[in-house]
Motif scaffolding. Sequence first.
Motif, mmCIF file in Angstrom:
data_model
loop_
_atom_site.group_PDB
_atom_site.id
_atom_site.type_symbol
_atom_site.label_atom_id
_atom_site.label_comp_id
_atom_site.label_asym_id
_atom_site.label_seq_id
_atom_site.Cartn_x
_atom_site.Cartn_y
_atom_site.Cartn_z
ATOM 1 N N ILE A 1 0.834 -1.206 0.000
ATOM 2 C CA ILE A 1 0.000 0.000 0.000
ATOM 3 C C ILE A 1 0.865 1.249 0.000
ATOM 4 O O ILE A 1 0.597 2.223 -0.715
ATOM 5 C CB ILE A 1 -0.946 -0.021 1.213
ATOM 6 C CG1 ILE A 1 -2.013 -1.109 1.034
ATOM 7 C CG2 ILE A 1 -1.613 1.341 1.404
ATOM 8 C CD1 ILE A 1 -2.878 -1.332 2.258
ATOM 9 N N GLY B 1 -7.252 -3.124 -0.129
ATOM 10 C CA GLY B 1 -7.948 -3.361 1.129
ATOM 11 C C GLY B 1 -8.764 -4.642 1.090
ATOM 12 O O GLY B 1 -8.664 -5.486 1.991
ATOM 13 N N SER B 2 -9.578 -4.805 0.031
ATOM 14 C CA SER B 2 -10.380 -6.024 -0.086
ATOM 15 C C SER B 2 -9.492 -7.240 -0.329
ATOM 16 O O SER B 2 -9.786 -8.350 0.133
ATOM 17 C CB SER B 2 -11.399 -5.883 -1.220
ATOM 18 O OG SER B 2 -10.748 -5.622 -2.451
ATOM 19 N N GLU C 1 -8.278 -8.475 3.050
ATOM 20 C CA GLU C 1 -9.289 -9.215 3.804
ATOM 21 C C GLU C 1 -9.454 -10.631 3.243
ATOM 22 O O GLU C 1 -9.550 -11.601 3.995
ATOM 23 C CB GLU C 1 -10.627 -8.463 3.767
ATOM 24 C CG GLU C 1 -10.618 -7.139 4.507
ATOM 25 C CD GLU C 1 -10.181 -7.278 5.953
ATOM 26 O OE1 GLU C 1 -10.645 -8.231 6.623
ATOM 27 O OE2 GLU C 1 -9.371 -6.463 6.416
#
Length: 209
Positions: A122, A193-194, A197
């Motif tokens: 990121i 982000g997804s 997860e």
Amino acid sequence: MKTTRCIAGFLLAALPLAAAAQKAPTDRKLYCWDENGTQVCGDTLPADALDRARTEINAASGNRTGEVPRALTADERAAAALAARAAAEAEMAEAERHRRDLAMVESYATENDLRRAYGERITLVEEALKTSGLSITNLRQSLLSLLRQAAERELLGEPVGKALADGIRAQHGDLVRQQAIQQRQLADRASLGSDLEGALERYRAMKGG
């Protein structure tokens, strides 16, 4: 005596017929197919019915032995080939994802290690976004400067000139390309982000397994 010989002769004549009936093939087939809305059956299949859907029946027992679908059209064969290729590609993609998950479990001892790795990705994407933003700002300012020069020459009634026109086109092309790169970077940043997860869920499942 005469009557006895007649009966015996009749029995002797019937014996070959009975034997032939016993030796008759029991695997002979009957075929039934649709022909212009009418069901047609026969013990042979004509050439013009080879591509039609048909039912096969055992001639001796009368039992249905199979169903043969109609032959596919050229478009249907092409669609089936595309579907098979898509299924094969999906299977390969799933196998590749599984290999990546195995590598992920082997590479990161804990969830925190995995989170840290995604955090580094990121950070790299965000730094690239900053660089793209600065580059777009500089390219836009340079393009505006060239456009002003062209506008001033036109106001003075002077020709813009090939060099200036080429510079404007080149600068505009560079700006468009950099903006496309920035859009891809924004999409990458949004998906990280997804992705994290999903990676954590798979990590926990494989660790638990």
